[in-house]
Design a protein around this motif. Structure first.
Motif, PDB file in Angstrom:
ATOM      1  N   THR A  24       0.821  -1.212   0.000  1.00 50.69           N
ATOM      2  CA  THR A  24       0.000   0.000   0.000  1.00 50.69           C
ATOM      3  C   THR A  24       0.855   1.262   0.000  1.00 50.69           C
ATOM      4  O   THR A  24       0.607   2.200  -0.780  1.00 50.69           O
ATOM      5  CB  THR A  24      -0.937   0.006   1.213  1.00 50.69           C
ATOM      6  N   LEU A  25       1.861   1.317   0.852  1.00 45.01           N
ATOM      7  CA  LEU A  25       2.714   2.508   0.922  1.00 45.01           C
ATOM      8  C   LEU A  25       3.496   2.697  -0.372  1.00 45.01           C
ATOM      9  O   LEU A  25       3.714   3.840  -0.806  1.00 45.01           O
ATOM     10  CB  LEU A  25       3.657   2.413   2.118  1.00 45.01           C
ATOM     11  N   ALA A  26       3.921   1.583  -0.985  1.00 45.94           N
ATOM     12  CA  ALA A  26       4.619   1.690  -2.266  1.00 45.94           C
ATOM     13  C   ALA A  26       3.687   2.252  -3.334  1.00 45.94           C
ATOM     14  O   ALA A  26       4.107   3.073  -4.166  1.00 45.94           O
ATOM     15  CB  ALA A  26       5.149   0.319  -2.687  1.00 45.94           C
ATOM     16  N   GLN A  27       2.433   1.844  -3.318  1.00 42.86           N
ATOM     17  CA  GLN A  27       1.469   2.378  -4.277  1.00 42.86           C
ATOM     18  C   GLN A  27       1.252   3.874  -4.073  1.00 42.86           C
ATOM     19  O   GLN A  27       1.177   4.642  -5.036  1.00 42.86           O
ATOM     20  CB  GLN A  27       0.138   1.625  -4.156  1.00 42.86           C
ATOM     21  N   ILE A  28       1.151   4.284  -2.821  1.00 44.56           N
ATOM     22  CA  ILE A  28       0.992   5.710  -2.533  1.00 44.56           C
ATOM     23  C   ILE A  28       2.225   6.479  -3.010  1.00 44.56           C
ATOM     24  O   ILE A  28       2.122   7.565  -3.580  1.00 44.56           O
ATOM     25  CB  ILE A  28       0.756   5.938  -1.029  1.00 44.56           C
ATOM     26  N   GLY A  29       3.399   5.894  -2.817  1.00 40.65           N
ATOM     27  CA  GLY A  29       4.638   6.570  -3.192  1.00 40.65           C
ATOM     28  C   GLY A  29       4.762   6.817  -4.683  1.00 40.65           C
ATOM     29  O   GLY A  29       5.363   7.808  -5.092  1.00 40.65           O
ATOM     30  N   VAL A  30       4.186   5.920  -5.492  1.00 35.94           N
ATOM     31  CA  VAL A  30       4.287   6.092  -6.941  1.00 35.94           C
ATOM     32  C   VAL A  30       3.068   6.791  -7.534  1.00 35.94           C
ATOM     33  O   VAL A  30       3.008   6.992  -8.748  1.00 35.94           O
ATOM     34  CB  VAL A  30       4.504   4.743  -7.651  1.00 35.94           C
ATOM     35  N   GLY A  31       2.088   7.141  -6.687  1.00 30.85           N
ATOM     36  CA  GLY A  31       0.993   7.968  -7.175  1.00 30.85           C
ATOM     37  C   GLY A  31      -0.359   7.319  -7.332  1.00 30.85           C
ATOM     38  O   GLY A  31      -1.257   7.931  -7.912  1.00 30.85           O
ATOM     39  N   TYR A  32      -0.552   6.095  -6.826  1.00 27.61           N
ATOM     40  CA  TYR A  32      -1.890   5.489  -6.863  1.00 27.61           C
ATOM     41  C   TYR A  32      -2.738   6.118  -5.749  1.00 27.61           C
ATOM     42  O   TYR A  32      -2.632   5.743  -4.585  1.00 27.61           O
ATOM     43  CB  TYR A  32      -1.813   3.969  -6.661  1.00 27.61           C
ATOM     44  N   ARG A  33      -3.590   7.053  -6.134  1.00 24.42           N
ATOM     45  CA  ARG A  33      -4.347   7.784  -5.122  1.00 24.42           C
ATOM     46  C   ARG A  33      -5.381   6.926  -4.406  1.00 24.42           C
ATOM     47  O   ARG A  33      -5.710   7.182  -3.246  1.00 24.42           O
ATOM     48  CB  ARG A  33      -5.021   8.996  -5.758  1.00 24.42           C
ATOM     49  N   ASP A  34      -5.911   5.909  -5.084  1.00 25.48           N
ATOM     50  CA  ASP A  34      -6.890   5.054  -4.413  1.00 25.48           C
ATOM     51  C   ASP A  34      -6.254   4.232  -3.295  1.00 25.48           C
ATOM     52  O   ASP A  34      -6.943   3.746  -2.398  1.00 25.48           O
ATOM     53  CB  ASP A  34      -7.579   4.134  -5.415  1.00 25.48           C
ATOM     54  N   ALA A  35      -4.920   4.083  -3.331  1.00 23.60           N
ATOM     55  CA  ALA A  35      -4.241   3.354  -2.260  1.00 23.60           C
ATOM     56  C   ALA A  35      -4.336   4.093  -0.934  1.00 23.60           C
ATOM     57  O   ALA A  35      -4.196   3.483   0.131  1.00 23.60           O
ATOM     58  CB  ALA A  35      -2.770   3.128  -2.623  1.00 23.60           C
ATOM     59  N   ILE A  36      -4.566   5.407  -0.977  1.00 25.47           N
ATOM     60  CA  ILE A  36      -4.749   6.172   0.264  1.00 25.47           C
ATOM     61  C   ILE A  36      -5.957   5.638   1.028  1.00 25.47           C
ATOM     62  O   ILE A  36      -5.925   5.486   2.250  1.00 25.47           O
ATOM     63  CB  ILE A  36      -4.903   7.671  -0.042  1.00 25.47           C
ATOM     64  N   PHE A  37      -7.036   5.330   0.294  1.00 23.28           N
ATOM     65  CA  PHE A  37      -8.236   4.802   0.940  1.00 23.28           C
ATOM     66  C   PHE A  37      -7.996   3.388   1.468  1.00 23.28           C
ATOM     67  O   PHE A  37      -8.541   3.010   2.503  1.00 23.28           O
ATOM     68  CB  PHE A  37      -9.402   4.819  -0.048  1.00 23.28           C
ATOM     69  N   THR A  38      -7.161   2.616   0.758  1.00 30.02           N
ATOM     70  CA  THR A  38      -6.800   1.293   1.249  1.00 30.02           C
ATOM     71  C   THR A  38      -6.033   1.400   2.560  1.00 30.02           C
ATOM     72  O   THR A  38      -6.278   0.644   3.510  1.00 30.02           O
ATOM     73  CB  THR A  38      -5.942   0.547   0.209  1.00 30.02           C
ATOM     74  N   LEU A  39      -5.112   2.370   2.631  1.00 37.39           N
ATOM     75  CA  LEU A  39      -4.345   2.575   3.855  1.00 37.39           C
ATOM     76  C   LEU A  39      -5.248   3.008   5.000  1.00 37.39           C
ATOM     77  O   LEU A  39      -5.144   2.486   6.120  1.00 37.39           O
ATOM     78  CB  LEU A  39      -3.255   3.624   3.617  1.00 37.39           C
ATOM     79  N   LEU A  40      -6.153   3.949   4.723  1.00 40.45           N
ATOM     80  CA  LEU A  40      -7.074   4.418   5.760  1.00 40.45           C
ATOM     81  C   LEU A  40      -7.974   3.279   6.242  1.00 40.45           C
ATOM     82  O   LEU A  40      -8.253   3.155   7.441  1.00 40.45           O
ATOM     83  CB  LEU A  40      -7.912   5.578   5.230  1.00 40.45           C
ATOM     84  N   GLY A  41      -8.404   2.442   5.314  1.00 39.26           N
ATOM     85  CA  GLY A  41      -9.223   1.303   5.696  1.00 39.26           C
ATOM     86  C   GLY A  41      -8.462   0.316   6.563  1.00 39.26           C
ATOM     87  O   GLY A  41      -8.996  -0.210   7.544  1.00 39.26           O
TER      88      GLY A  41
END
Length: 205
Positions: free
Chosen positions: A101-118
């Protein structure tokens, strides 16, 4: 150097190596994860098995020379099965797992932010519900280590596990070379796609 410092240094070094492999293998991409869940792409399994084998070798070294002490968790079979199914369903639906999840956020996958919050919300909710779950549903179990059941030192069991994983990785690689999987369409869409290139629209005059 104290055992705590050795443990921290080893964790940092292994994290760097794992993160590098994660980025180079593109395993953090949602399509890769969904492709693995659909059994169409095997790179994710190869990377994670490689991480398990590497961790087993490092732990065998650290524990064998007395740098770290093992802290096994209780074997809770029902909880592990139910929790694994829920986690697997979440990974397949979100196209992400806690390690990516953090790697996805780092490269710009904005929907991964919601995955992290969840994930954080679920962890907080579980921390409050855990005392009740432990008494009502989860219960307790024995703290088992396979090497103890086999009657051998931990370092021998860990190295044996790593060797078995290496054999499995070699077999999977022969059946599904990583170059074929890395170049495949793994966006999670099982529909057949046209091989014809799309026509470009002429700009309006």
């Amino acid at each position: 150097m104290s055992s705590v410092a050795v443990g921290i240094l080893s964790g940092v070094l292994m994290g760097i190596v794992f993160g590098f492999a994660l980025e180079k293998s593109r395993v953090f991409e949602p399509g890769m994860i969904v492709g693995q869940m659909q059994l169409r792409n095997w790179i994710m399994l190869k990377v994670f098995l490689s991480a398990v084998a590497t961790g087993a070798v490092v732990l065998a070294f650290l524990h064998g020379f007395g740098f770290v002490k093992l802290q096994p968790k209780a074997a809770l079979y029902a909880a592990d099965i139910v929790g694994g199914l829920i986690l697997g369903a979440g990974i397949a639906l979100a196209g992400a797992c806690p390690g990516t999840t953090l790697a996805q956020i780092g490269v710009g996958y904005r929907d991964a932010i919601f995955t992290l919050l969840g994930g954080l919300s679920g962890a907080v909710a579980f921390s409050y519900a855990q005392p009740w779950l432990a008494k009502s549903l989860i219960g307790s179990g024995p703290k088992l280590i396979f090497s103890d059941l086999a009657g051998i030192p931990y370092w021998q069991g860990a190295l044996a596990l790593a060797a078995v994983i290496v054999v499995i990785l070699v077999l999977i690689e022969r059946l599904r070379p990583w170059r074929d999987d890395l170049g495949a369409d793994v966006d999670g869409d099982v529909a057949e796609k046209s091989s014809q290139p799309r026509e470009r629209l002429a700009p309006a005059e």
